[in-house]
Scaffold this motif. Structure first.
Motif, PDB file in Angstrom:
ATOM      1  N   PRO A  11       0.835  -1.211   0.000  1.00 54.47           N
ATOM      2  CA  PRO A  11       0.000   0.000   0.000  1.00 54.47           C
ATOM      3  C   PRO A  11       0.865   1.254   0.000  1.00 54.47           C
ATOM      4  O   PRO A  11       1.910   1.304   0.655  1.00 54.47           O
ATOM      5  CB  PRO A  11      -0.801  -0.120   1.289  1.00 54.47           C
ATOM      6  CG  PRO A  11      -0.729  -1.568   1.673  1.00 54.47           C
ATOM      7  CD  PRO A  11       0.578  -2.062   1.167  1.00 54.47           C
ATOM      8  N   THR A  16      -4.606   3.172   3.326  1.00 53.47           N
ATOM      9  CA  THR A  16      -4.698   1.827   2.740  1.00 53.47           C
ATOM     10  C   THR A  16      -3.766   0.853   3.445  1.00 53.47           C
ATOM     11  O   THR A  16      -4.069  -0.334   3.555  1.00 53.47           O
ATOM     12  CB  THR A  16      -4.375   1.870   1.233  1.00 53.47           C
ATOM     13  OG1 THR A  16      -3.091   2.502   1.039  1.00 53.47           O
ATOM     14  CG2 THR A  16      -5.429   2.639   0.469  1.00 53.47           C
ATOM     15  N   ASP A  20      -5.049  -2.511   5.100  1.00 47.19           N
ATOM     16  CA  ASP A  20      -4.459  -3.768   4.653  1.00 47.19           C
ATOM     17  C   ASP A  20      -3.884  -4.577   5.799  1.00 47.19           C
ATOM     18  O   ASP A  20      -3.925  -5.811   5.794  1.00 47.19           O
ATOM     19  CB  ASP A  20      -3.368  -3.476   3.613  1.00 47.19           C
ATOM     20  CG  ASP A  20      -2.885  -4.736   2.927  1.00 47.19           C
ATOM     21  OD1 ASP A  20      -3.679  -5.346   2.172  1.00 47.19           O
ATOM     22  OD2 ASP A  20      -1.720  -5.127   3.149  1.00 47.19           O
ATOM     23  N   PRO A  26      -7.514  -4.830   0.258  1.00 42.51           N
ATOM     24  CA  PRO A  26      -6.771  -4.290  -0.887  1.00 42.51           C
ATOM     25  C   PRO A  26      -5.831  -5.321  -1.504  1.00 42.51           C
ATOM     26  O   PRO A  26      -5.718  -5.423  -2.719  1.00 42.51           O
ATOM     27  CB  PRO A  26      -5.995  -3.117  -0.284  1.00 42.51           C
ATOM     28  CG  PRO A  26      -6.809  -2.697   0.904  1.00 42.51           C
ATOM     29  CD  PRO A  26      -7.379  -3.979   1.446  1.00 42.51           C
TER      30      PRO A  26
END
Length: 439
Positions: A11, A16, A20, A26
């Motif tokens: 990421p 994110t 994650d 993701p």
């Protein structure tokens, strides 16, 4: 095998990265449909239909949930509740027409998806589980569609339920109890309508679960391709995104244009006018037929007109109808040819197209008025259908002389043997390194 675009997901933003680390969605999306999923570089547009089937299921679930808010599963008012949806609910007519035609489009893309698998040998090792789960999805679709067809409670809905559930009574000993369990009585009424509505609402979510398993099983061996040759090097593949997401986007656009045209301008083209007449147990329609996607199997059922040995014709028809679908479960072991794709199996390719024509003719015969010639034609087509899988395919897999196959997918693409050229933006001179597409 490690590809540059298949490295571990990293990421870039703090948000994110936080997501994650706690819920690796993701990373899952990246590996499933993003740049982290390498696919054969020569996939043609027939590989769009898996994605289109998922879109069709989504349309059915979304429209079905809204329709369920206004539908009444009661034999006395079910028909009126459908008319209420059409006339009084805001955009109800659109939702119903989308749901009606969405079922047909779902079957269209699934049938093409299945025939693509038959043509390119996608059922062969190591992809047997993908095929088996696909057949399970097909069976669940048929059950869901039948129960949904009953819900409007028109003439064809009522008598379709009467006829289809009546098939179970042909099964010795257990058949009649099964039929009464399905109907909640001796004939379609409130109990049957409630059962069918509950199952029709539930099964699409079961289908969605099996589709997840289907995709999971696909990601283990990877996608098949038009040559049927396994991926051997990095140059044989490209990342799923952006090459095939763009290609799927184009296919989705064509699908939605056709779907919108049908839903808005020809909404009842694939339906039956008798279903706009309220159900009447005392008035049998002149010609009872199921929806078009069941017609080939209905023709197989009707092709048995005489008793054989100690088994009555009705039971033979029921066994043949269900057997025609269950037969697909054994196809990976019936076809022992080491060559997957029909591109390199000229004799098999001929018989494949004969099968396609045979199924289309069965579909026509399923809705035709019974006569001597239609029954005879149904019997001939039914015999060929079973002969194709039980006799022709096993024999061909042992004696057929196949064409020379390419050594790799890249060789097939660069020599022009593949079904289509390399994707836009992939360098033909140096296929191992994708180039950015030029405007």
């Amino acid at each position: 095998m490690s590809f540059p675009w298949a490295e571990a997901y990293k990421p870039k933003s703090g948000f994110t990265q936080w997501i994650d680390e706690r819920l690796p969605l993701p990373r899952l999306v990246y590996g499933a449909i993003g740049a982290g999923y390498p696919v054969p570089r020569n996939l043609n547009y027939f590989w769009n239909f898996g994605v289109l089937a998922g879109v069709a299921l989504t349309i059915q679930i979304v429209t079905g949930i809204v329709l369920a808010m206004h539908y009444a599963a009661n034999a006395g008012i079910a028909f009126d509740s459908v008319e209420h949806i059409m006339r009084d609910v805001n955009s109800g007519w659109m939702l119903r027409y989308m749901h009606m035609n969405g079922a047909s489009f779902f079957f269209i893309v699934v049938y093409i998806h299945m025939f693509r698998g038959l043509y390119y040998g996608s059922y062969k090792a190591p992809r047997e589980m993908i095929w088996l789960l696909g057949v399970v999805i097909f069976l669940l679709m048929m059950a869901t569609a039948f129960m949904g067809y009953v819900l409007p409670w028109g003439q064809m809905s009522f008598w379709g339920a009467q006829v289809i559930t009546g098939f179970f009574s042909a099964i010795p000993i257990v058949g009649e109890p099964i039929r009464q369990l399905l109907l909640g009585g001796f004939a379609p009424d409130n109990a049957a309508l409630n059962r069918f509505f509950s199952l029709h609402y539930l099964l699409p979510f079961v289908i969605a679960g099996v589709i997840i398993l289907h995709i999971w099983a696909l990601h283990i061996p990877g996608s098949n391709n038009p040559t049927g040759v396994d991926v051997k090097s990095e140059s044989d593949t490209v990342p799923f995104h952006p090459y095939y997401t763009a290609k799927d986007g184009f296919g989705l656009g064509v699908f939605l244009i056709a779907f919108v045209i049908m839903a808005f301008f020809l909404p009842n083209f694939m339906g039956h006018p008798d279903n706009y007449i309220p159900a009447n147990p005392l008035s049998t329609p002149a010609h009872i037929v199921p929806e078009w996607y069941f017609l080939p199997f209905y023709a197989i059922l009707k092709s048995f007109t005489g008793n054989f040995l100690w088994i009555p014709a009705k039971l033979w028809g029921v066994l043949a109808m269900f057997g025609s679908i269950l037969l697909l479960f054994f196809l990976p072991w019936l076809d022992k040819s080491p060559v997957r794709s029909a591109k390199y199996r000229p004799t098999y390719r001929t018989f494949f197209w004969v099968l396609v024509i045979d199924v289309i003719i069965l579909g026509y015969l399923g809705q035709a008025h019974p006569s001597n010639w239609t029954v005879l034609a149904s019997q001939i087509c039914t015999a060929y259908y079973f002969a194709h899988f039980l006799i022709i395919v096993p024999i061909l897999s042992r004696i057929e002389t196949t064409l020379p196959m390419p050594n790799s997918i890249t060789e097939a693409v660069l020599s022009g043997e593949a079904d289509e050229a390399h994707p836009v933006g992939v360098s033909a001179t140096n296929p191992a390194h994708p180039e950015p597409a030029k405007a």
